[in-house]
Design a protein around this motif. Structure first.
Motif, PDB file in Angstrom:
ATOM      1  N   VAL A  24      -1.738 -13.706  -8.499  1.00  0.00           N
ATOM      2  CA  VAL A  24      -1.463 -12.664  -7.520  1.00  0.00           C
ATOM      3  C   VAL A  24      -2.587 -11.644  -7.562  1.00  0.00           C
ATOM      4  N   GLN A  25      -3.051 -11.246  -6.401  1.00  0.00           N
ATOM      5  CA  GLN A  25      -3.999 -10.150  -6.293  1.00  0.00           C
ATOM      6  C   GLN A  25      -3.495  -9.244  -5.184  1.00  0.00           C
ATOM      7  N   ARG A  26      -3.188  -8.006  -5.546  1.00  0.00           N
ATOM      8  CA  ARG A  26      -2.627  -7.065  -4.586  1.00  0.00           C
ATOM      9  C   ARG A  26      -3.279  -5.698  -4.722  1.00  0.00           C
ATOM     10  N   PRO A  27      -3.623  -5.075  -3.590  1.00  0.00           N
ATOM     11  CA  PRO A  27      -4.058  -3.682  -3.659  1.00  0.00           C
ATOM     12  C   PRO A  27      -2.835  -2.775  -3.805  1.00  0.00           C
ATOM     13  N   MET A  28      -2.998  -1.713  -4.583  1.00  0.00           N
ATOM     14  CA  MET A  28      -1.913  -0.748  -4.796  1.00  0.00           C
ATOM     15  C   MET A  28      -2.493   0.653  -4.707  1.00  0.00           C
ATOM     16  N   VAL A  29      -1.640   1.611  -4.362  1.00  0.00           N
ATOM     17  CA  VAL A  29      -2.055   3.012  -4.305  1.00  0.00           C
ATOM     18  C   VAL A  29      -1.285   3.778  -5.358  1.00  0.00           C
ATOM     19  N   PHE A  30      -2.010   4.375  -6.312  1.00  0.00           N
ATOM     20  CA  PHE A  30      -1.390   5.226  -7.328  1.00  0.00           C
ATOM     21  C   PHE A  30      -1.512   6.658  -6.850  1.00  0.00           C
ATOM     22  N   ASP A  31      -0.408   7.382  -6.880  1.00  0.00           N
ATOM     23  CA  ASP A  31      -0.379   8.771  -6.416  1.00  0.00           C
ATOM     24  C   ASP A  31       0.446   9.610  -7.373  1.00  0.00           C
ATOM     25  N   ASP A  78      -5.769   8.621  -9.380  1.00  0.00           N
ATOM     26  CA  ASP A  78      -5.108   8.357  -8.104  1.00  0.00           C
ATOM     27  C   ASP A  78      -6.054   7.656  -7.139  1.00  0.00           C
ATOM     28  N   GLY A  79      -5.479   6.769  -6.338  1.00  0.00           N
ATOM     29  CA  GLY A  79      -6.257   6.051  -5.338  1.00  0.00           C
ATOM     30  C   GLY A  79      -5.869   4.591  -5.288  1.00  0.00           C
ATOM     31  N   VAL A  80      -6.691   3.792  -4.630  1.00  0.00           N
ATOM     32  CA  VAL A  80      -6.417   2.366  -4.448  1.00  0.00           C
ATOM     33  C   VAL A  80      -6.939   1.595  -5.669  1.00  0.00           C
ATOM     34  N   HIS A  81      -6.098   0.713  -6.185  1.00  0.00           N
ATOM     35  CA  HIS A  81      -6.447  -0.131  -7.329  1.00  0.00           C
ATOM     36  C   HIS A  81      -6.046  -1.562  -7.017  1.00  0.00           C
ATOM     37  N   GLN A  82      -6.643  -2.507  -7.724  1.00  0.00           N
ATOM     38  CA  GLN A  82      -6.354  -3.926  -7.521  1.00  0.00           C
ATOM     39  C   GLN A  82      -5.556  -4.455  -8.712  1.00  0.00           C
ATOM     40  N   LEU A  83      -4.350  -4.981  -8.454  1.00  0.00           N
ATOM     41  CA  LEU A  83      -3.525  -5.607  -9.489  1.00  0.00           C
ATOM     42  C   LEU A  83      -3.723  -7.115  -9.425  1.00  0.00           C
ATOM     43  N   VAL A  84      -3.970  -7.716 -10.587  1.00  0.00           N
ATOM     44  CA  VAL A  84      -4.103  -9.166 -10.679  1.00  0.00           C
ATOM     45  C   VAL A  84      -3.150  -9.642 -11.770  1.00  0.00           C
ATOM     46  N   GLY A  96       4.264   7.308 -11.572  1.00  0.00           N
ATOM     47  CA  GLY A  96       5.000   7.097 -12.815  1.00  0.00           C
ATOM     48  C   GLY A  96       4.933   5.652 -13.264  1.00  0.00           C
ATOM     49  N   THR A  97       6.032   5.189 -13.859  1.00  0.00           N
ATOM     50  CA  THR A  97       6.112   3.807 -14.330  1.00  0.00           C
ATOM     51  C   THR A  97       6.715   2.945 -13.234  1.00  0.00           C
ATOM     52  N   TYR A  98       6.047   1.865 -12.924  1.00  0.00           N
ATOM     53  CA  TYR A  98       6.442   0.985 -11.836  1.00  0.00           C
ATOM     54  C   TYR A  98       6.782  -0.387 -12.404  1.00  0.00           C
ATOM     55  N   MET A 158       0.813  -1.192   0.000  1.00  0.00           N
ATOM     56  CA  MET A 158       0.000   0.000   0.000  1.00  0.00           C
ATOM     57  C   MET A 158       0.864   1.267   0.000  1.00  0.00           C
ATOM     58  N   GLU A 159       2.133   1.119  -0.306  1.00  0.00           N
ATOM     59  CA  GLU A 159       2.992   2.299  -0.443  1.00  0.00           C
ATOM     60  C   GLU A 159       2.635   3.023  -1.738  1.00  0.00           C
TER      61      GLU A 159
END
Length: 109
Positions: free
Chosen positions: A97-104, A77-83, A6-8, A1-2
Motif C-alpha cells: 500500500v502506498q497512500r498520501p496522508m495529511v498530518f495536521d 504537519d503536511g503531506v506524507h507518504q505511508l507505505v 494525534g494517534t491514528y 487526504m483528510e
C-alpha cells in the motif's frame, strides 16, 4: 487526504501467497515508523468477514489482519507518504500500500 492528528489507527489485511506474512512494516516518507512482528496481538488476526468473500483465498490468509497505531505528532504537519511493506517468513518483501496522508497537529515550524 483528510487531515489526521494525534494517534491514528492503521488497520487492514495483507497476505503473500503462497507464503505467510511474518512482519508488516509501516514506513512514512521512506523511513521505518514501526514493525509488527508475529506473534503479536496486533498481527495475524482473523478476518472471517472478508476472507469468506474472496474465492480461492488460501487458508493461511484468513489470519492476515493487522492493526498499528501511527503517532502523527512525530512528524511535521503536511503531506506524507505511508507505505505498508509485507515481509514473509521466506524473507521476501513486497510493498502493498502506498497512500498520501495529511498530518495536521498544529506543530508547524
Amino acid at each position: 487526504m483528510e487531515p489526521m492528528s494525534g494517534t491514528y489507527l492503521v488497520q487492514g489485511w495483507v497476505f503473500e501467497f503462497p507464503n505467510s506474512v511474518k512482519r508488516p512494516q509501516l514506513l512514512v516518507d521512506g523511513v521505518l515508523d514501526g514493525s509488527l512482528i508475529a506473534p503479536n496481538a496486533n498481527i495475524n488476526m482473523c478476518g472471517t468477514t472478508w476472507w469468506t468473500t474472496i474465492l480461492g483465498c488460501p487458508t493461511v490468509s484468513r489470519y492476515s489482519g493487522f492493526k498499528y497505531s501511527l503517532d502523527t505528532t512525530k512528524y511535521v504537519d503536511g503531506v506524507h507518504q505511508l507505505v505498508i511493506e509485507a515481509i514473509t517468513y521466506n524473507g521476501y518483501d513486497n510493498f502493498w500500500v502506498q497512500r498520501p496522508m495529511v498530518f495536521d497537529n498544529l506543530n508547524r515550524p
